[in-house]
Motif scaffolding. Structure first.
Motif, PDB file in Angstrom:
ATOM      1  N   UNK A 107      55.996  27.179  55.108  1.00 36.39           N
ATOM      2  CA  UNK A 107      55.932  28.639  55.211  1.00 36.39           C
ATOM      3  C   UNK A 107      56.019  29.300  53.845  1.00 36.39           C
ATOM      4  N   UNK A 108      55.648  28.532  52.810  1.00 33.75           N
ATOM      5  CA  UNK A 108      55.641  29.126  51.475  1.00 33.75           C
ATOM      6  C   UNK A 108      56.793  28.663  50.605  1.00 33.75           C
ATOM      7  N   UNK A 256      46.975  33.006  47.396  1.00 32.93           N
ATOM      8  CA  UNK A 256      47.700  34.211  47.802  1.00 32.93           C
ATOM      9  C   UNK A 256      47.636  35.291  46.716  1.00 32.93           C
ATOM     10  N   UNK A 261      41.761  33.406  50.091  1.00 42.22           N
ATOM     11  CA  UNK A 261      41.763  32.948  51.496  1.00 42.22           C
ATOM     12  C   UNK A 261      42.630  33.895  52.293  1.00 42.22           C
ATOM     13  N   UNK A 262      42.475  33.826  53.593  1.00 45.03           N
ATOM     14  CA  UNK A 262      43.233  34.749  54.419  1.00 45.03           C
ATOM     15  C   UNK A 262      44.407  34.090  55.097  1.00 45.03           C
ATOM     16  N   UNK A 263      45.248  34.911  55.735  1.00 44.65           N
ATOM     17  CA  UNK A 263      46.311  34.361  56.573  1.00 44.65           C
ATOM     18  C   UNK A 263      45.986  34.657  58.033  1.00 44.65           C
ATOM     19  N   UNK A 265      46.455  37.018  59.935  1.00 50.30           N
ATOM     20  CA  UNK A 265      45.944  38.359  60.233  1.00 50.30           C
ATOM     21  C   UNK A 265      44.447  38.459  59.968  1.00 50.30           C
ATOM     22  N   UNK A 266      43.905  37.502  59.218  1.00 52.17           N
ATOM     23  CA  UNK A 266      42.509  37.573  58.793  1.00 52.17           C
ATOM     24  C   UNK A 266      41.570  36.689  59.609  1.00 52.17           C
ATOM     25  N   UNK A 437      48.824  30.122  58.221  1.00 52.73           N
ATOM     26  CA  UNK A 437      50.016  30.751  57.669  1.00 52.73           C
ATOM     27  C   UNK A 437      50.088  32.229  58.046  1.00 52.73           C
ATOM     28  N   UNK A 438      51.238  32.648  58.521  1.00 54.54           N
ATOM     29  CA  UNK A 438      51.422  34.056  58.870  1.00 54.54           C
ATOM     30  C   UNK A 438      52.530  34.671  58.051  1.00 54.54           C
ATOM     31  N   UNK A 439      52.861  35.918  58.350  1.00 51.35           N
ATOM     32  CA  UNK A 439      54.035  36.512  57.709  1.00 51.35           C
ATOM     33  C   UNK A 439      55.248  35.619  57.969  1.00 51.35           C
ATOM     34  N   UNK A 440      56.064  35.383  56.956  1.00 48.52           N
ATOM     35  CA  UNK A 440      57.180  34.431  57.063  1.00 48.52           C
ATOM     36  C   UNK A 440      57.994  34.648  58.331  1.00 48.52           C
TER      37      UNK A 440
END
Lengths: 794, 154
Positions: A107-108, A256, A261-263, A265-266, A437-440
């Motif tokens: 998750x980053x 990022x 690239x997108x996460x 949401x994209x 990957x999304x918002x943490x």
């Protein structure tokens, strides 16, 4: 998809179980049982040695078995995804590079880098040749997703073992090819050569590149976090490590920062509709009347409704947002299910006990308290907190008659797949979860609900659907971290010794819904469709090594406020219940040190019994320049008061201590965590720099939770709906310095680092507040308003 | 519905929409751009930040009709791996983003600020970035990166 995401482009070949393959005249099933029997027969206690394994392999080959005769089994076709297939874990590409399939997600925090280092180490290839593919249900096994900081502690195990096994097989292949015993071979960066004759060599690519081992590993028959496999090969000992222990940079920072690239949401798929789910603004409310004509003026917008599940869809996203805002719904609630906000903790004290658990019960606490010279007592309060992820969750689902694809930022994508299959009552094999990957998430945030929502709506409208929450969905409707009351008592004898210690938590359960979404009863859509809630009942106790003659650590859980579809349902949030519990227990330890006139560091060192705990405490104290200064009254004049405090805890094998140095502004009530010194022991360190960033982020997030975060509510609704009503730490509150001491224990297996630091921050700050002001703050958050009222009340 | 012509990252575009639709939806939904992120829709977090004629603006509350004829720059237009903006270099070197959902806001806001205030003090930087959110707690790295960017830009 119109958008290319960061996924493995090589999709596995979907195969039926190969029933016709024959190895040395033996059916594949016989081969399996022969191999399995061999492994089982030597696996009790320790793994077999390489020499023994080779001997066993020769013996097996002589009797028609196949262990060690791996040449015969190499396949051009990838065996179907299965924990027992080595190919489900690692693959050598045609160019000799390595792909490893990891059933957890990063998750980053650079978990994929650490896993890549471990794979590179075991396979003797350079790190840059290793690619980690994470979290997709079609390419990786269910290793439990992100969970409990187990990414390395548990999640690396099968990959380490599988990589070692692949290396063993590659050596055997080279041995046959070069006609040289394995003992006379060495490996450098994926090239196997004859010792003393580097010209005689063969590369991994030449041996198996682009093909498959078609070899078995022994699976422990578990799924999720405990899933493990073992081969015949024994992984390297830490003394041989060259790649493990290096500070290598993350793979996901560049895309990022450049936005290449997108996460989650994209994610956009052709023909998809945008959806917004509409949930009751009043707690426990049901949609009695939905006026569909109220959104008739919005192009393409329509209502999707099934029982109490309500959503709108539209072709354009803004139209879906508008429709969700303008749709007229009459909500009816039968009662006001929440207590008054100010009476939350009184409610917890008074509510009936559903379950009590005495996790530690040594000696006779009650008698010791009765005969004590002095009894110290205190009570500590923690609020409900929200994941309040940086963006509200989004997900895309494409539900077709024979195949369902979901794109999810859930930190447990395999369980999201299971949840969708269970919700829509289809075989799990027909659902593919693609993790993006999304918002943490930092626990079970709103992502698990979003993906099940998307699947339900896609099924109802017969088109691919993208769901995204609005801000209030991410803050008011995410699963919460539970509010709690912690009561501590201790007995001190005439010599100043602590002779009894009683720590009891009363709280809402930490998991009214499970930490994963595999059971639709644990999802909002499931509950809105009428599934009976499951309702887990559990909490926890402090993790430390304090030895008190009589000691009781217990918890009691009270009933949920609403049984079904509650915006205050609880689930895991980073270091579940660790912050609550240790906020109380490590403050109480400080209160005992004060009561006995001892220095807070010395007191902890005196009672903590585990040597690694003591080392961590001493390291933090020393690095921060801690000097005992006794209980003498200090000059506390002036507008800014400064103080220092320490706290320590264990977490599942990891030990951490932190010294907080804070400033308290008497006038504004602002606490500034100016400097933190962390001492951290998580066993063997795989990637020191990644570890530092992980500790730093966890510390600052916990600082935010300690000083600012509290879910506001009224008897009939959650009132924290955005960043104004759920404030978090701002850039002005950033510590000036975070000094981290990493204690490497190469002899100890690596344990988690994503959560342990979080749990010591709250008490360190509260203890520093006491040091600064002479006043205890036993209720979190220590926000400006509460600090001001605490300071003016004295 | 109304037509709004404007420029995005140097290219002319035209959006046919409700004039009150926020710019963010034009960028994300109509133009399929990824970098301005939806975080709150309330101008409380900064994840949607773009530059409009060089100014950092929260695109989630800016009606698309208000950017008629203007130059909009997104993160991808700020710099590329081949031709990076110093802020991007610094954020990469300091390994700033964790989940990354907020990072567009920090990069775009600090890039616009440092352009006008290259020698800003720590306190001025904090004031300029006040209101941006990061949930992963990378604030310490963010400040390190901005200091580094100041050196790179000097």
């Amino acid at each position: 998809m119109t958008h290319q995401l960061n996924q493995d482009s090589a999709r596995p070949t979907q195969l039926q179980e190969d029933k016709t393959e024959v190895v040395s005249g033996t059916s594949r099933r016989d081969f399996l049982s022969a191999a399995g029997a061999l492994v089982v027969s030597v696996a009790s206690g320790s793994l077999p040695t390489e020499a023994f394994a080779q001997a066993a392999g020769r013996a097996a080959a002589a009797t028609g078995g196949a262990v060690g005769t791996t040449l015969a089994t190499i396949s051009a076709i990838k065996p179907a995804l299965n924990a027992e297939e080595l190919d489900s874990w690692v693959a050598i590409q045609a160019d000799g590079s390595v792909v490893a399939y990891y059933g957890k997600v990063d998750l980053g925090q650079g978990l994929d880098v650490a896993i890549g280092q471990i794979v590179a180490e075991e396979l003797d290839v350079s790190y840059r040749k290793v690619k980690i593919v994470m979290g997709n249900s079609a390419t990786s096994l269910n290793q439990g997703g992100a969970s409990s900081a187990l990414g390395i502690q548990g999640g690396a195990k099968p990959l380490r073992n599988a990589s070692a096994e692949a290396r063993r097989i590659l050596l055997n292949l080279a041995s046959e090819k070069l006609n040289v015993p394995v003992a006379n071979l060495s490996i450098f960066d994926g090239v196997i050569s004859v010792k003393g004759n580097d010209a005689q060599k063969v590369s991994y690519a030449e041996l198996i590149g682009g093909k498959y081992f078609n070899s078995k590993v022994e699976w422990n028959k578990r799924i999720g976090n405990p899933l493990d496999v073992k081969g015949v090969a024994k992984p390297k000992s830490q003394s041989e490590y060259k790649v493990v222990g290096l500070s290598l940079p993350r793979n996901d920072v560049a895309w990022k920062v450049y936005g290449t690239e997108g996460n989650i949401a994209d994610v956009r798929v052709p023909g998809m509709l945008h959806a917004r789910v509409i949930r009751t603004p009043v707690a426990g409310g049901l949609a009695e009347k939905v006026d569909e004509s109220s959104i008739k003026h919005i192009k393409g917008a329509r209502v999707v409704r099934e029982k109490n599940f309500l959503a709108v869809v539209a072709e354009r996203e803004w139209d879906a947002v508008k429709a969700a805002k303008e749709l007229k719904v009459t909500w009816v609630a039968s009662n006001k299910p929440f207590p008054e906000f100010e009476k939350l903790h009184e409610h917890i004290r008074q509510a009936p006990t559903r379950k009590r658990s005495e996790d530690i019960k040594n000696g006779d606490v009650a008698s010791a308290l009765k005969s004590a010279v002095k009894v110290v007592e205190a009570e500590y309060l923690w609020p409900f907190q929200s994941h309040a992820s940086m963006g509200p969750a989004s997900a895309v689902a494409d539900v077709k008659a024979d195949k369902i694809t979901i794109w999810t930022g859930s930190q447990k994508p395999h369980y999201a797949r299971d949840g969708v299959a269970n919700l829509l009552k289809v075989p799990v094999e027909t659902v593919e979860a693609i993790w993006v990957q999304g918002p943490g998430s930092y626990g079970r945030n709103d992502a698990g609900d979003a993906v099940l929502d998307a699947a339900m709506i896609s099924k109802l409208v017969g088109q691919p659907v993208r769901v995204q929450g609005m801000r209030h969905d991410g803050t008011a409707w995410d699963p919460k971290a539970p509010a709690s009351v912690h009561r501590a008592r201790a007995a001190i004898d005439a010599t100043g010794k602590v002779v009894a210690y009683d720590f009891t938590t009363r709280a809402f359960s930490r998991a009214t819904i499970d930490s994963n979404e595999s059971d639709p009863r644990d999802s909002l859509v499931g509950m809105e469709l009428g599934l009976p809630p499951k309702g887990g009942i559990t909490f926890g106790t402090p993790e430390e090594s304090y030895a008190f003659d009589n000691k009781m650590l217990a918890w009691e859980v009270i009933p949920d406020l609403i049984a079904s579809a509650s915006p205050m349902r609880t689930s895991h949030m980073r270091d579940p219940v660790g912050l609550q519990i240790q906020f109380a227990s490590e403050q109480f330890i400080d209160e005992l040190a004060y009561a006995t006139g001892e220095d807070p560091v010395a007191f902890r060192v005196k009672y903590a019994k585990a040597p690694r705990d003591i080392a961590v405490l001493k390291a933090a104290a020393e690095k921060s320049g801690w000097e005992p200064r006794g209980n003498a009254k200090r000059d506390r004049r002036g507008p800014i008061l400064s103080g220092r405090g320490i706290a320590y805890a264990q977490r599942a094998g990891t030990i951490v201590a932190v010294v907080a140095e804070i400033e308290v502004n008497r006038k504004t009530g602002r606490i500034w965590g100016r400097k933190f010194t962390v001492a951290h022991d998580c066993g063997l360190i795989v990637n020191p720099q990644g570890l530092r960033y992980t500790i730093e982020g966890g510390l600052v997030q916990a600082l935010s939770r300690t000083i600012f975060e509290e879910v506001q509510f009224a008897p009939d609704k959650v009132k924290s709906v955005d960043w104004n009503s759920y404030p978090i730490l701002e850039i002005n509150d950033t510590p000036e310095e975070i000094d981290i001491v990493l204690i490497n224990r190469p002899e100890a297996p690596p344990t988690g680092a994503g959560e342990a630091t979080c749990r010591v921050v709250p008490a360190a700050i509260a203890n520093a507040f006491f040091d600064a002001t002479g006043v205890r703050m036993r209720q979190a958050p220590l926000n400006p308003a509460r600090v001001k009222s605490t300071l003016t009340s004295i | 519905m109304a037509l709004t012509p404007f420029q995005v990252d140097g290219k002319p575009v035209q959006i046919d929409s409700d004039p009150q639709m926020p710019l963010l939806y034009a960028l994300r939904d109509d133009l399929k751009l990824n970098n301005p992120k939806f975080g709150c829709g309330l101008a409380q977090c900064g994840a949607c930040t773009v530059h409009i004629d060089g100014q950092a603006v929260r695109s989630c509350v800016m009606p698309v009709s208000a950017v008629k004829g203007k130059k909009v720059t997104t993160l991808a237009g700020l710099g590329t791996p081949e031709k990076p903006h110093p802020i991007q270099v610094a954020f990469l070197e300091e390994q700033v983003p964790q989940c990354g959902h907020c990072i567009n806001g920090w990069v775009m806001t600090s890039a616009a600020f440092l352009k006008k205030n290259p020698k800003a003090t720590d306190a001025e930087i904090k004031t300029a970035l006040d209101g941006l959110k990061c949930r992963c707690g990378t604030h310490v790295s963010i400040l390190r990166a901005i200091k580094r960017a100041q050196t790179l830009m000097a």
